[in-house]
Motif scaffolding. Sequence first.
Motif, PDB file in Angstrom:
ATOM      1  N   ASN A 176       0.762  -1.093  -0.145  1.00 54.35           N
ATOM      2  CA  ASN A 176      -0.080   0.009  -0.030  1.00 54.35           C
ATOM      3  C   ASN A 176       0.860   1.255  -0.118  1.00 54.35           C
ATOM      4  OD1 ASN A 176      -2.611  -1.199   0.158  1.00 54.35           O
ATOM      5  ND2 ASN A 176      -2.888  -1.077   2.023  1.00 54.35           N
ATOM      6  N   ARG A 177       1.923   1.276   0.496  1.00 54.04           N
ATOM      7  CA  ARG A 177       2.745   2.426   0.803  1.00 54.04           C
ATOM      8  C   ARG A 177       3.225   2.743  -0.546  1.00 54.04           C
ATOM      9  NH1 ARG A 177       4.805   5.587   4.557  1.00 54.04           N
ATOM     10  NH2 ARG A 177       4.022   4.112   6.123  1.00 54.04           N
ATOM     11  N   PHE A 178       3.634   1.833  -1.372  1.00 54.36           N
ATOM     12  CA  PHE A 178       4.244   2.043  -2.691  1.00 54.36           C
ATOM     13  C   PHE A 178       2.993   2.830  -3.605  1.00 54.36           C
ATOM     14  CE2 PHE A 178       3.880   0.789  -7.372  1.00 54.36           C
ATOM     15  CZ  PHE A 178       5.034   1.443  -7.610  1.00 54.36           C
ATOM     16  N   TRP A 179       1.857   2.393  -3.509  1.00 55.73           N
ATOM     17  CA  TRP A 179       0.860   2.966  -4.380  1.00 55.73           C
ATOM     18  C   TRP A 179       0.456   4.430  -3.748  1.00 55.73           C
ATOM     19  CZ3 TRP A 179      -0.611   1.404  -8.909  1.00 55.73           C
ATOM     20  CH2 TRP A 179      -0.477   0.164  -9.170  1.00 55.73           C
ATOM     21  N   LEU A 180       0.622   4.724  -2.267  1.00 56.31           N
ATOM     22  CA  LEU A 180       0.321   5.781  -1.746  1.00 56.31           C
ATOM     23  C   LEU A 180       1.304   6.852  -2.268  1.00 56.31           C
ATOM     24  CD1 LEU A 180      -1.551   7.211   0.373  1.00 56.31           C
ATOM     25  CD2 LEU A 180       0.244   6.543   2.036  1.00 56.31           C
ATOM     26  N   ASN A 181       2.668   6.410  -2.293  1.00 52.56           N
ATOM     27  CA  ASN A 181       3.671   7.306  -2.690  1.00 52.56           C
ATOM     28  C   ASN A 181       3.627   7.696  -4.140  1.00 52.56           C
ATOM     29  OD1 ASN A 181       5.072   7.688   0.086  1.00 52.56           O
ATOM     30  ND2 ASN A 181       6.284   5.581  -0.600  1.00 52.56           N
ATOM     31  N   LEU A 182       3.284   6.477  -4.937  1.00 50.53           N
ATOM     32  CA  LEU A 182       2.908   6.630  -6.335  1.00 50.53           C
ATOM     33  C   LEU A 182       1.947   7.900  -6.635  1.00 50.53           C
ATOM     34  CD1 LEU A 182       3.545   5.566  -9.190  1.00 50.53           C
ATOM     35  CD2 LEU A 182       1.384   4.289  -8.875  1.00 50.53           C
ATOM     36  N   LEU A 183       0.860   7.737  -5.860  1.00 50.61           N
ATOM     37  CA  LEU A 183      -0.308   8.644  -6.102  1.00 50.61           C
ATOM     38  C   LEU A 183       0.337  10.106  -5.793  1.00 50.61           C
ATOM     39  CD1 LEU A 183      -3.300   6.738  -5.052  1.00 50.61           C
ATOM     40  CD2 LEU A 183      -2.696   7.194  -7.448  1.00 50.61           C
ATOM     41  N   LYS A 184       0.817  10.353  -4.610  1.00 47.06           N
ATOM     42  CA  LYS A 184       1.104  11.611  -4.146  1.00 47.06           C
ATOM     43  C   LYS A 184       2.453  12.201  -5.103  1.00 47.06           C
ATOM     44  CE  LYS A 184       4.621  11.628  -1.389  1.00 47.06           C
ATOM     45  NZ  LYS A 184       5.816  11.720  -1.478  1.00 47.06           N
ATOM     46  N   ASP A 185       3.133  11.272  -5.287  1.00 51.57           N
ATOM     47  CA  ASP A 185       4.155  11.782  -6.191  1.00 51.57           C
ATOM     48  C   ASP A 185       3.860  12.246  -7.661  1.00 51.57           C
ATOM     49  OD1 ASP A 185       6.056  11.513  -4.075  1.00 51.57           O
ATOM     50  OD2 ASP A 185       7.026   9.566  -4.964  1.00 51.57           O
ATOM     51  N   ALA A 186       3.012  11.595  -8.142  1.00 46.79           N
ATOM     52  CA  ALA A 186       2.419  11.909  -9.610  1.00 46.79           C
ATOM     53  C   ALA A 186       1.627  13.116  -9.437  1.00 46.79           C
ATOM     54  CB  ALA A 186       1.510  10.720 -10.027  1.00 46.79           C
ATOM     55  N   ASP A 187       0.989  13.390  -8.524  1.00 43.02           N
ATOM     56  CA  ASP A 187       0.098  14.653  -8.217  1.00 43.02           C
ATOM     57  C   ASP A 187       1.185  15.724  -7.921  1.00 43.02           C
ATOM     58  OD1 ASP A 187      -1.824  16.441  -7.709  1.00 43.02           O
ATOM     59  OD2 ASP A 187      -2.199  15.973  -5.700  1.00 43.02           O
ATOM     60  N   TYR A 188       1.961  15.873  -6.902  1.00 44.80           N
ATOM     61  CA  TYR A 188       2.912  16.691  -6.581  1.00 44.80           C
ATOM     62  C   TYR A 188       3.807  17.220  -7.670  1.00 44.80           C
ATOM     63  CZ  TYR A 188       6.213  18.912  -3.431  1.00 44.80           C
ATOM     64  OH  TYR A 188       6.868  19.979  -2.774  1.00 44.80           O
ATOM     65  N   GLU A 189       4.264  16.144  -8.362  1.00 45.39           N
ATOM     66  CA  GLU A 189       5.210  16.713  -9.539  1.00 45.39           C
ATOM     67  C   GLU A 189       4.415  16.639 -10.840  1.00 45.39           C
ATOM     68  OE1 GLU A 189       8.550  13.682  -9.384  1.00 45.39           O
ATOM     69  OE2 GLU A 189       9.029  14.483  -7.418  1.00 45.39           O
ATOM     70  N   ASN A 190       3.139  16.615 -10.952  1.00 47.50           N
ATOM     71  CA  ASN A 190       2.473  16.799 -12.091  1.00 47.50           C
ATOM     72  C   ASN A 190       2.939  15.752 -13.212  1.00 47.50           C
ATOM     73  OD1 ASN A 190       0.420  18.066 -13.899  1.00 47.50           O
ATOM     74  ND2 ASN A 190       1.988  19.408 -14.737  1.00 47.50           N
ATOM     75  N   GLU A 191       2.897  14.469 -12.821  1.00 47.72           N
ATOM     76  CA  GLU A 191       3.159  13.298 -13.741  1.00 47.72           C
ATOM     77  C   GLU A 191       2.137  12.443 -13.824  1.00 47.72           C
ATOM     78  OE1 GLU A 191       6.128  12.686 -15.062  1.00 47.72           O
ATOM     79  OE2 GLU A 191       7.470  14.644 -14.248  1.00 47.72           O
ATOM     80  N   ASN A 192       2.334  11.574 -14.772  1.00 50.51           N
ATOM     81  CA  ASN A 192       1.212  10.637 -15.178  1.00 50.51           C
ATOM     82  C   ASN A 192       1.511   9.359 -14.391  1.00 50.51           C
ATOM     83  OD1 ASN A 192      -0.542   9.155 -16.275  1.00 50.51           O
ATOM     84  ND2 ASN A 192       0.456   8.583 -18.247  1.00 50.51           N
ATOM     85  N   ALA A 193       0.481   9.052 -13.465  1.00 52.70           N
ATOM     86  CA  ALA A 193       0.814   7.795 -12.643  1.00 52.70           C
ATOM     87  C   ALA A 193       0.426   6.790 -13.473  1.00 52.70           C
ATOM     88  CB  ALA A 193      -0.553   7.861 -11.302  1.00 52.70           C
TER      89      ALA A 193
END
Length: 272
Positions: free
Chosen positions: A216-233
């Motif tokens: 779950n932590r991987f997916w949480l960081n993936l969503l957060k980082d994609a949003d924060y850095e304006n990237e495509n998850a």
Amino acid sequence: IELSKFLNEASPRFMGFPTPEDLDNSDYDLAYEKYQERFKDAGDFHFYFVGNIDENKLIEYATKYIGSLPSYNSNEKYIVTDFRPLSGSHEKVFEKGKDPKSSVRIIYQGNAEYDPKEALIMETIGEVLTIKLIEKLREEEGGVYGVGASGSIRKTPYGWYNMTISFPCGPENVEKLKAAALAQVETLINDGPTSEDLAKVKENLLLDRKEDLKDNRFWLNLLKDADYENENAGRVLNYDVRVSELTQEDLKKVAQKYLTKGHITAIHNPEP
């Protein structure tokens, strides 16, 4: 702490680890005021949820507990200062403690224009270097118990690359092992990785990703980082392809681009 101070000595905000005197002299009223200031407006907060979630319950609880948070539409943005940590060629020796052991850290870092492929390659270079450093420093030289390298290129709050090699050793072996580690970097710059080492690293990256996908932590960081850095998850879906397509020449070019601008060597020795 001393290394952080050395790398960030020009920062107007760097404090290091606070002393008891620092804590006694702190303005706790101001700290509480700033806490209230930061959290009084949830209008631009972003919330992420992962796991085995009942969607209806999530909507119910979000409406009740998140929807009721105060909002003033301030929509604040962080300000990136001009400060950057130390880069280029420097050496610092710290002498502290009585234990007859030393630790060595070799750091390559500086400004970078973020590129997702180069970021993956830099991570891969770190894995390749770890293999070679273990072979040379631990198995051949017999001078260290553990050694590793890690590489990254980040996008926020500013473009920045970093490759760090670190290992503990006896004080008498510092110079020999430091030279051996730098020689491995030079080999990678000049020749790139061997096909065997690259294949081994690719296999390890793909196996690690299979395990990450269960966390779950991987997916949480993936969503957060994609949003924060304006990237495509959605890039997570072609990770296997991106890793498989990496070549020896890719790693060589990125090593030449980033690992030839000098390095910082920090050595912690015992007191004389």
